[in-house]
Design a protein around this motif. Structure first.
Motif, PDB file in Angstrom:
ATOM      1  N   GLU A 230     -15.064 -68.794 -50.716  1.00  0.00           N
ATOM      2  CA  GLU A 230     -13.858 -69.490 -51.174  1.00  0.00           C
ATOM      3  C   GLU A 230     -13.069 -70.052 -49.998  1.00  0.00           C
ATOM      4  N   LYS A 231     -12.914 -69.259 -48.952  1.00  0.00           N
ATOM      5  CA  LYS A 231     -12.163 -69.741 -47.789  1.00  0.00           C
ATOM      6  C   LYS A 231     -12.886 -70.897 -47.102  1.00  0.00           C
ATOM      7  N   ALA A 232     -14.201 -70.817 -47.027  1.00  0.00           N
ATOM      8  CA  ALA A 232     -14.973 -71.892 -46.403  1.00  0.00           C
ATOM      9  C   ALA A 232     -14.771 -73.195 -47.157  1.00  0.00           C
ATOM     10  N   PHE A 233     -14.827 -73.130 -48.477  1.00  0.00           N
ATOM     11  CA  PHE A 233     -14.669 -74.356 -49.266  1.00  0.00           C
ATOM     12  C   PHE A 233     -13.254 -74.902 -49.158  1.00  0.00           C
ATOM     13  N   GLN A 234     -12.274 -74.020 -49.103  1.00  0.00           N
ATOM     14  CA  GLN A 234     -10.887 -74.461 -48.959  1.00  0.00           C
ATOM     15  C   GLN A 234     -10.671 -75.213 -47.653  1.00  0.00           C
ATOM     16  N   GLN A 235     -11.386 -74.816 -46.614  1.00  0.00           N
ATOM     17  CA  GLN A 235     -11.211 -75.427 -45.291  1.00  0.00           C
ATOM     18  C   GLN A 235     -12.095 -76.665 -45.097  1.00  0.00           C
ATOM     19  N   GLN A 238     -13.704 -83.562 -46.649  1.00  0.00           N
ATOM     20  CA  GLN A 238     -14.490 -84.314 -47.622  1.00  0.00           C
ATOM     21  C   GLN A 238     -15.860 -84.648 -47.039  1.00  0.00           C
ATOM     22  N   TYR A 239     -16.888 -84.453 -47.848  1.00  0.00           N
ATOM     23  CA  TYR A 239     -18.300 -84.652 -47.492  1.00  0.00           C
ATOM     24  C   TYR A 239     -18.833 -83.585 -46.534  1.00  0.00           C
ATOM     25  N   GLY A 240     -18.035 -82.562 -46.305  1.00  0.00           N
ATOM     26  CA  GLY A 240     -18.530 -81.441 -45.520  1.00  0.00           C
ATOM     27  C   GLY A 240     -19.543 -80.648 -46.327  1.00  0.00           C
ATOM     28  N   SER A 261     -19.635 -73.438 -59.810  1.00  0.00           N
ATOM     29  CA  SER A 261     -18.248 -73.562 -60.253  1.00  0.00           C
ATOM     30  C   SER A 261     -17.540 -74.733 -59.586  1.00  0.00           C
ATOM     31  N   LYS A 262     -17.977 -75.106 -58.392  1.00  0.00           N
ATOM     32  CA  LYS A 262     -17.370 -76.235 -57.695  1.00  0.00           C
ATOM     33  C   LYS A 262     -18.028 -77.565 -58.084  1.00  0.00           C
ATOM     34  N   ALA A 263     -19.288 -77.498 -58.507  1.00  0.00           N
ATOM     35  CA  ALA A 263     -20.014 -78.725 -58.850  1.00  0.00           C
ATOM     36  C   ALA A 263     -19.867 -79.110 -60.318  1.00  0.00           C
ATOM     37  N   ARG A 309     -29.201 -72.463 -50.351  1.00  0.00           N
ATOM     38  CA  ARG A 309     -28.468 -73.343 -51.265  1.00  0.00           C
ATOM     39  C   ARG A 309     -27.400 -74.084 -50.475  1.00  0.00           C
ATOM     40  N   SER A 310     -27.132 -75.322 -50.859  1.00  0.00           N
ATOM     41  CA  SER A 310     -26.110 -76.092 -50.148  1.00  0.00           C
ATOM     42  C   SER A 310     -25.255 -76.884 -51.123  1.00  0.00           C
ATOM     43  N   LEU A 311     -24.009 -77.055 -50.730  1.00  0.00           N
ATOM     44  CA  LEU A 311     -23.005 -77.732 -51.554  1.00  0.00           C
ATOM     45  C   LEU A 311     -22.228 -78.699 -50.674  1.00  0.00           C
TER      46      LEU A 311
END
Length: 320
Positions: A230-235, A238-240, A261-263, A309-311
């Motif tokens: 969660e912290k990684a995604f918050q930081q 865009q396009y990271g 959940s993010k996709a 897995r990658s997002l």
């Protein structure tokens, strides 16, 4: 044998090229800021540094003092190492003056040097102190926990984190034995588990699931994974990219569900008069799951269970 005297045992980085290819995108992304959530022995970190420009930065994390010692040998002004879990990445980024990152890599689990070092107590293949801590400078060892935890708690940990159907029997055996003598070595624990497990899985030692469960619990691996994702995604800019390599089903399930959940976002009733442009938009885009090639598994059997897995973050900020 002290930690300082342990040799740097061989470690083969799993999905090395595949992970870095997914993480560092060609072009101006080479100027970005990247995180390696588990430095290990530095295979992924060194490969990431090769891809970065002179303006790029890499911040790596690890709880293992030996990993930190290895990281400190990297004399590169673009690189920094943090002796802590990736679950603290927001604090580390603030300390380094970073507000957004372009990619985060998490290579979960334990490394070959940790498994193969009897002094760490991760493996039942070698007799050694029953420690199991990733960070040997803090926290409670496996032996200390087993000496005080009640039977129900031990059974729950072994069942939930090891998916062991004989968890109750194993816990009863442990509690009965510790009343006679302390359980302080890996061989003692492995022997007790073998006595309690009546049916063995083909090709798998009966202690495998119990050792996995206790290690995960002692190091808070699943809790830290949920926080770190969660912290990684918050930081993430865009396009990271967020790239995670898992080695067992419990980890992979958390990663898969988080990324999904993010996709994907819940959509309103189609009968409502809402324009397409006003519909909720997903925050990320999933990329194809990757498994090690047959050649990599043949060269490194420990890679067999790995799943990557990658997002990609497609929206710069969370929706209000």
């Amino acid at each position: 044998m002290t930690l300082q005297s342990v040799p740097d045992l061989q470690h083969r980085t799993v999905l090395l090229d595949e992970a870095v290819d997914a993480l560092v995108i060609e072009g101006d992304r080479a100027d970005g800021v990247y995180l390696d959530g588990t430095f290990g022995r530095g295979g992924h970190s060194r490969k990431i540094l090769e891809r970065l420009s002179a303006r790029g930065r890499l911040i790596a994390f690890d709880k293992d003092p030996l990993a930190i010692a290895t990281a400190q040998t990297i004399a590169d002004p673009r690189f920094a190492i943090v002796h802590d879990s990736f679950a603290t990445l927001d604090q580390a980024l603030a300390a380094h003056g970073v507000t957004r990152v372009d990619g985060v890599l998490m290579d979960l689990g334990i490394s070959s040097p940790q498994v193969d070092d009897a002094a760490r107590g991760f493996s039942f293949r070698f007799d050694g102190p029953l420690d199991m801590r990733m960070d040997t400078t803090r926290g409670v060892s496996a032996a200390e926990w087993l000496a005080t935890a009640d039977e129900q708690t031990i059974a729950k940990v072994i069942r939930d984190y090891g998916e062991e159907r004989f968890a109750v029997q194993i816990a009863k055996t442990i509690v009965a034995r510790r009343a006679v003598e302390p359980i302080s070595t890996t061989r003692q624990l492995a022997t007790l588990v073998a006595q309690a497990v009546k049916t063995r899985e083909k090709g798998k030692d009966p202690a495998t699931r119990t050792f996995q469960a206790i290690r995960i619990f002692i190091n808070k691996e699943l809790e830290e994974l949920e926080i770190g994702l969660e912290k990684a995604f918050q930081q993430m800019a865009q396009y990271g990219r967020l790239v995670v390599i898992s080695f067992h089903s419990l980890e992979d399930r958390i990663v898969k569900q988080f990324m999904a959940s993010k996709a994907h976002v819940p959509q309103p009733d189609r009968r409502l008069p809402i324009r397409a442009v006003d519909l909720p938009q997903p925050l990320g885009k999933l990329h194809s799951r990757v498994k090690p090639s047959d050649a990599e598994v043949a060269a490194n059997p420990r890679a067999r269970s790995a799943v990557m897995r990658s997002l990609e973050r497609t929206v710069a900020e969370d929706a209000p």
